[in-house]
Each structure stands twice: as C-alpha cells, then as structure tokens.
Design an enzyme around this catalytic site. Sequence first.
Site, PDB file in Angstrom:
ATOM      1  CD  GLU A  89      -2.392  -0.909   2.854  1.00 52.44           C
ATOM      2  OE1 GLU A  89      -2.386   0.179   3.472  1.00 52.44           O
ATOM      3  OE2 GLU A  89      -2.886  -1.942   3.296  1.00 52.44           O
ATOM      4  CB  CYS A 102       2.687   7.211   3.313  1.00 48.06           C
ATOM      5  SG  CYS A 102       2.972   5.906   4.510  1.00 48.06           S
ATOM      6  CB  CYS A 109       5.677  -5.480   9.397  1.00 51.48           C
ATOM      7  SG  CYS A 109       6.849  -4.748  10.568  1.00 51.48           S
ATOM      8  CB  CYS A 113       3.634  -2.888  16.711  1.00 50.13           C
ATOM      9  SG  CYS A 113       5.367  -2.424  16.580  1.00 50.13           S
ATOM     10  CB  CYS A 116       0.883  -2.266  13.634  1.00 49.67           C
ATOM     11  SG  CYS A 116       1.305  -1.839  11.938  1.00 49.67           S
ATOM     12  CB  CYS A 333       0.244   0.936   8.772  1.00 45.64           C
ATOM     13  SG  CYS A 333       1.156   2.382   9.041  1.00 45.64           S
TER      14      CYS A 333
HETATM   15  N1  SAH Z   1       7.933   0.083  11.155  1.00 45.86           N
HETATM   16  C1  SAH Z   1       7.992   1.515  11.176  1.00 45.86           C
HETATM   17  C2  SAH Z   1       7.023   2.179  10.225  1.00 45.86           C
HETATM   18  C3  SAH Z   1       5.626   1.767  10.437  1.00 45.86           C
HETATM   19  S1  SAH Z   1       4.205   2.658  10.413  1.00 45.86           S
HETATM   20  C4  SAH Z   1       7.744   2.010  12.580  1.00 45.86           C
HETATM   21  O1  SAH Z   1       7.422   1.204  13.447  1.00 45.86           O
HETATM   22  O2  SAH Z   1       7.927   3.180  12.829  1.00 45.86           O
HETATM   23  C5  SAH Z   1       4.297   4.281  10.826  1.00 45.86           C
HETATM   24  C6  SAH Z   1       3.696   4.634  12.181  1.00 45.86           C
HETATM   25  O3  SAH Z   1       2.328   4.266  12.342  1.00 45.86           O
HETATM   26  C7  SAH Z   1       4.436   3.991  13.329  1.00 45.86           C
HETATM   27  O4  SAH Z   1       4.681   4.954  14.301  1.00 45.86           O
HETATM   28  C8  SAH Z   1       3.444   2.980  13.821  1.00 45.86           C
HETATM   29  O5  SAH Z   1       3.719   2.625  15.148  1.00 45.86           O
HETATM   30  C9  SAH Z   1       2.148   3.705  13.620  1.00 45.86           C
HETATM   31  N2  SAH Z   1       0.953   2.853  13.644  1.00 45.86           N
HETATM   32  C10 SAH Z   1       0.825   1.575  13.265  1.00 45.86           C
HETATM   33  N3  SAH Z   1      -0.415   1.140  13.460  1.00 45.86           N
HETATM   34  C11 SAH Z   1      -1.119   2.173  13.961  1.00 45.86           C
HETATM   35  C12 SAH Z   1      -2.479   2.343  14.377  1.00 45.86           C
HETATM   36  N4  SAH Z   1      -3.357   1.349  14.287  1.00 45.86           N
HETATM   37  N5  SAH Z   1      -2.830   3.550  14.836  1.00 45.86           N
HETATM   38  C13 SAH Z   1      -1.949   4.566  14.903  1.00 45.86           C
HETATM   39  N6  SAH Z   1      -0.665   4.469  14.541  1.00 45.86           N
HETATM   40  C14 SAH Z   1      -0.254   3.282  14.078  1.00 45.86           C
END
Ligand code: SAH
Length: 351
Positions: A89, A102, A109, A113, A116, A333
């Site tokens: 995406e 973006c 991944c 987390c 996510c 994401c």
């Molecule tokens: N792997 C990288 C990039 C990922 S996404 C990282 O961890 O930074 C970019 C941002 O979106 C990250 O800060 C991630 O923690 C956040 N993110 C992921 N899922 C989310 C959600 N459901 N709500 C809000 N932020 C989210």
Amino acid sequence: MIELTGLTPEETEKLILDLSEPKYRAAQVYAWVQKGRDITEMHNLPRSLRAKLEETACAQAVLIERELVSSLDGTRKFLFRLRDGNCIEGVLMQYEYGYTLCVSTQVGCRMGCRFCASTLDGCVRNLSAGEILGEVVAVQRLLEEKNARIRNVVLMGSGEPFDNYDAVVRFLRLANDERGQNISLRHISLSTCGLVPEMLRFADEGLPVTLSISLHAPNDRIRRQIMPISQRYSVREVLDAAKVYLQKTGRRVIFEYALIRGVNAGCEHAEELAALLRGMQCHVNVIPLNAVPERHLEGVSEAEVTAFLKTLEKNHISATRRREMGDDIEGACGQLRKKTMREEQADANRF
Ligand code: SAH
C-alpha cells in the site's frame, strides 16, 4: 529480470552497453523509466532494442491496482501489485506545502506491534529498492497529469525500514538522484520502531533524512506490552541511539506516540514522557490510535488527546497532534492490504 527502477543512470548505461547498444540510449531508457513508462511506451527506441529489453528487464516494478479517494480530505490510497502477485500500500496526502507520499518497505512486517495491521500475518518478504522507488514513480506518473510533484516521501507504510536496511538505503540514494525523482533527502522521513544497531549505522550514511521513532510508551514496562522489539532494546538504548543520530546529522528527531486507551494515554504517562525527553532536541507526534478490527485496542477521546498534548506543552516538550487523513479509506498502515486479502480470500473460498 532486471528491475529498471532499481538502477542508477550509470548502471542503466552498463546494461545498454552490455546489450551492444549505443551509450546515448541509456539516458533515454532512464528518462522513460523515471516517468513511469513501460518498455512498450518507449517510443524513441528502435523496436529491436525494446524487444531486447523486454527479454531481460522490466521497466515498472509495481502497478497501481486500486485507488481510493477520501471524500473527507482528498487523501488517496493506492494498492500496488508487485510482479510476483503480492500487494502493498501507499498513501498520498495533500498538504498546504505540497504532496506527501507514504510508501511501504516490506510486504507485511515481522515486528509484531500489537496495534498495527501491517504485521498481522508477519513479513512475506522485503521489497527491493526498485520496488520502493516504483511506488514513487507510479504515483508521480499520475500527478504529472496535474503538473504536480511529490515533494515529501515518508517511509511509514507497511514494513520496518531498518529490517530491510540495504534496500532502503539504496532507495534513498535513487530517490535523491537529480537525474531521476530528485527528491530532497530533507523531505524524506524514515520511521523505525527502534532497531538500535541500524539507527547507529544509519547515522553514518551521510543521508540527512528525518528520523521518526515509534516510541509509543514512556517506559519499558508499557512498551513491552505493545511492542515486542522492546524485549531486545530498552527505551534508554533507543533514546541514546536517537541522540547519536541528532549529534551526527544535526537533524532533530521525531517521536511517534499513538494513544491507546488504558495503556499509555493518561496524563501521568505524558508527565513521564516529558521527563524522559527533557533537554533533547525533538518533537513528539501524538497520534490518536486507528482502531484495527483484528486488534482489540481502543483509541481515546478528543479531550484525552488534548489533555495529553497540554501536559507535554506545560513541560516544554514540542508536540503536535498528527492529523488523521483518509479515515474513510482504510488510511492506516496495512488496513487496505488486509482488507483486499480478506476479500481475495473470500473470493477464493466462493469458487
Ligand atoms: N515500522 C515503522 C514504520 C511503520 S508505520 C515504525 O514502526 O515506525 C508508521 C507509524 O504508524 C508507526 O509509528 C506505527 O507505530 C504507527 N501505527 C501503526 N499502526 C497504527 C495504528 N493502528 N494507529 C496509529 N498508529 C499506528
């Protein structure tokens, strides 16, 4: 198959010479590739060269398969199809100062987390540098019709950029090439969940991009509940690596902090975060959690976001709330890919 979007002008030249073609053809091929064109569209090349190229190379590593436009703010979400059938995406946001794209760096991944969507099925594979650049090239081609350009790129789509270090660094150099996309490194942000050795290595690459760090917690105890990577690196180690990055590049770092009800969103957490970051040249991006159906975590109310920000401000920590964009189009994401995969699975089950 050689991915032409992954080649520098010099490497394109070598390829052309290897095909026993005159050197000047390389600049033509490179220009078409960077404009998002396929080999069949390279009209100023002789048919014989196009045929030779088709045998050994592909011009575009990704194709835009779906495009969703938000009726709320015009944010556009893209589903890109890769040549092996996988999909990823990208999101295009329009701000006062221009367009921000973006991009994803991996299919899925493996960081796990808890909040996510990108990580729900693990990591399928890394993207190549040519595929990451392919996302930029494909969207730039669309914008060309409007005489517009992508000004900023954020590596905040699916994937952990530092878990695919070499391809990401190569992508940054390709995207910055003035003969190609010519995107200023200062207009690129890389977001990491805090892979400390790669953060330190990256500080020495001479690439002045903005480093965003997904902190999401003021201490190890909370961070360990939501980010498995924190079993490996402590908050202290992540902050120390951020300071090294700051010292070596002079670029202030950004901390991302998603507010999750009952986990990290109280004023006491804001106080603790402020104490942790005191004296550091940084900025906190407070993000209201985008709830993901598969994850049983909740976001917070508007009032709680404001209270959290106020507490940081009171403690002289620079902080803003990240605008949510494309809320109606699975903006967060991994959500669109996940939804498409669910639909494809449902289709497959039907037949
Ligand atoms: N792997 C990288 C990039 C990922 S996404 C990282 O961890 O930074 C970019 C941002 O979106 C990250 O800060 C991630 O923690 C956040 N993110 C992921 N899922 C989310 C959600 N459901 N709500 C809000 N932020 C989210």
